[in-house]
Motif scaffolding. Structure first.
Motif, PDB file in Angstrom:
ATOM      1  N   ASP A  46       0.825  -1.207   0.000  1.00 18.89           N
ATOM      2  CA  ASP A  46       0.000   0.000   0.000  1.00 18.89           C
ATOM      3  C   ASP A  46       0.863   1.263   0.000  1.00 18.89           C
ATOM      4  O   ASP A  46       1.936   1.298   0.619  1.00 18.89           O
ATOM      5  CB  ASP A  46      -0.908   0.029   1.236  1.00 18.89           C
ATOM      6  N   LEU A  47       0.392   2.272  -0.690  1.00 18.83           N
ATOM      7  CA  LEU A  47       0.894   3.653  -0.592  1.00 18.83           C
ATOM      8  C   LEU A  47       2.227   3.915  -1.279  1.00 18.83           C
ATOM      9  O   LEU A  47       2.711   5.052  -1.258  1.00 18.83           O
ATOM     10  CB  LEU A  47       0.996   4.085   0.878  1.00 18.83           C
ATOM     11  N   VAL A  48       2.837   2.920  -1.884  1.00 10.84           N
ATOM     12  CA  VAL A  48       4.121   3.132  -2.558  1.00 10.84           C
ATOM     13  C   VAL A  48       4.249   2.119  -3.687  1.00 10.84           C
ATOM     14  O   VAL A  48       3.799   0.978  -3.559  1.00 10.84           O
ATOM     15  CB  VAL A  48       5.285   3.016  -1.540  1.00 10.84           C
ATOM     16  N   PRO A  49       4.840   2.509  -4.840  1.00 14.28           N
ATOM     17  CA  PRO A  49       4.950   1.580  -5.962  1.00 14.28           C
ATOM     18  C   PRO A  49       6.048   0.552  -5.758  1.00 14.28           C
ATOM     19  O   PRO A  49       6.775   0.566  -4.761  1.00 14.28           O
ATOM     20  CB  PRO A  49       5.265   2.502  -7.149  1.00 14.28           C
ATOM     21  N   GLY A  50       6.165  -0.368  -6.730  1.00 11.99           N
ATOM     22  CA  GLY A  50       7.210  -1.384  -6.707  1.00 11.99           C
ATOM     23  C   GLY A  50       6.708  -2.705  -6.180  1.00 11.99           C
ATOM     24  O   GLY A  50       5.595  -2.829  -5.659  1.00 11.99           O
ATOM     25  N   LEU A  51       7.557  -3.728  -6.326  1.00 11.59           N
ATOM     26  CA  LEU A  51       7.291  -5.058  -5.795  1.00 11.59           C
ATOM     27  C   LEU A  51       8.322  -5.335  -4.707  1.00 11.59           C
ATOM     28  O   LEU A  51       9.530  -5.232  -4.948  1.00 11.59           O
ATOM     29  CB  LEU A  51       7.370  -6.106  -6.903  1.00 11.59           C
ATOM     30  N   TRP A  52       7.840  -5.695  -3.529  1.00 11.82           N
ATOM     31  CA  TRP A  52       8.668  -5.810  -2.340  1.00 11.82           C
ATOM     32  C   TRP A  52       8.690  -7.250  -1.858  1.00 11.82           C
ATOM     33  O   TRP A  52       7.675  -7.949  -1.908  1.00 11.82           O
ATOM     34  CB  TRP A  52       8.112  -4.917  -1.239  1.00 11.82           C
ATOM     35  N   SER A  53       9.852  -7.695  -1.327  1.00 10.46           N
ATOM     36  CA  SER A  53       9.935  -9.079  -0.854  1.00 10.46           C
ATOM     37  C   SER A  53      11.130  -9.243   0.081  1.00 10.46           C
ATOM     38  O   SER A  53      11.958  -8.342   0.236  1.00 10.46           O
ATOM     39  CB  SER A  53      10.077 -10.048  -2.033  1.00 10.46           C
ATOM     40  N   THR A  54      11.206 -10.427   0.697  1.00 11.47           N
ATOM     41  CA  THR A  54      12.344 -10.785   1.534  1.00 11.47           C
ATOM     42  C   THR A  54      12.536 -12.288   1.526  1.00 11.47           C
ATOM     43  O   THR A  54      11.559 -13.046   1.442  1.00 11.47           O
ATOM     44  CB  THR A  54      12.150 -10.305   2.987  1.00 11.47           C
TER      45      THR A  54
END
Length: 272
Positions: A46-54
């Motif tokens: 939410d609220l920010v672009p991109g694809l995030w992971s860990t």
């Protein structure tokens, strides 16, 4: 009405001015707008672009130039995949986007409870833009007390809860502050943590919590004098960031750091 000498009041007012200025810092605690755990698979947040992971040890962000993300440290655009590694309890102001200058929203990468999360910090958050200072009680000279610091032989790591029920914390207790309060016939013993230059901080409950104050507060002292005494000034009791935002992971007091008294001094519950 306070009957404190003018010099005391002036010192306290300077403290209050500095405190309010620190809270009003750009992208500070008042700008938090989300707390989100990262998933193992690249995912939108939410609220920010991109694809995030860990993968558990490293956080990754995949974004294209069109997403408008830049690195906070250098201003370089994010075009591809970037990674970062943190130790537990560390944070990194990582990327930013939005607004006329591309800096409206800063994304903080954080490691909490051994897991990666992000917090968005939006400089247009109403909590920030409408902030005009933390309400406080009037200055109370009777809540300036002398305390005795009794150091432990070795620091003790005490498990505690935090403002986020999914995040456990640890309080590194270095000793106890022992003192009396006006109108009370018994001593209090509160666990203290050591800060920079030997200063001490106590996180505590009192009987104003949930009424005129937040659920808990903290107060700091100077480094103990050679005889082990310190001045414990509850007029300098302040809120944790979790009093202003639901996205904090602030530490709760250790068990028994509770006062059977109304500490009507220091910061009150923030205005909505």
């Amino acid at each position: 009405m306070s009957t404190a000498p003018d010099a005391q009041l002036q010192r306290w007012q300077r403290f209050r001015n500095n405190r309010n200025a620190a809270l009003a810092a750009e992208h500070g605690w008042l700008t938090l707008t989300s707390f989100q755990w990262l998933e193992s698979q690249p995912s939108a947040v939410d609220l920010v672009p991109g694809l995030w992971s860990t993968d558990g040890t490293t956080a990754a962000l995949a974004a294209g130039a069109a997403d408008g993300l830049t690195l906070v440290e250098t201003g370089d655009p994010v075009d591809g995949t970037i990674t970062a590694q943190l130790a537990d309890e560390e944070s990194l102001m990582w990327v930013q986007s939005g607004g006329p200058d591309g800096r409206q929203v800063v994304v903080e990468l954080a490691m909490r409870a051994g897991k990666y999360a992000i917090r968005t910090r939006d400089s247009q958050s109403p909590v920030f833009t409408e902030f005009d200072g933390v309400p406080t009680f009037d200055y109370r000279p009777d809540f300036v007390v002398e305390a005795r610091f009794e150091a432990f032989a070795e620091p003790e790591d005490v498990p505690i809860a935090t403002a986020n029920p999914l995040v456990d914390g640890v309080h590194r207790s270095v000793g106890e502050l022992v003192f009396r309060l006006p109108g009370k016939d018994h001593e209090y013993r509160l666990h203290a943590e050591e800060e920079k230059l030997g200063a001490l901080t106590v996180t505590f409950h009192d009987e104003t919590n949930g009424d005129s104050t937040d659920e808990w507060r903290k107060v700091s002292t100077a480094r103990p004098r050679p005889d082990g005494t310190v001045v414990l000034d509850f007029n300098r009791a302040i809120n944790y960031p979790s009093a202003f935002t639901p996205y904090g992971t602030c530490p709760m007091p250790v068990k028994n750091n509770s006062l059977d008294a109304r500490i009507e001094a220091g910061e009150k519950q923030p205005n909505p």
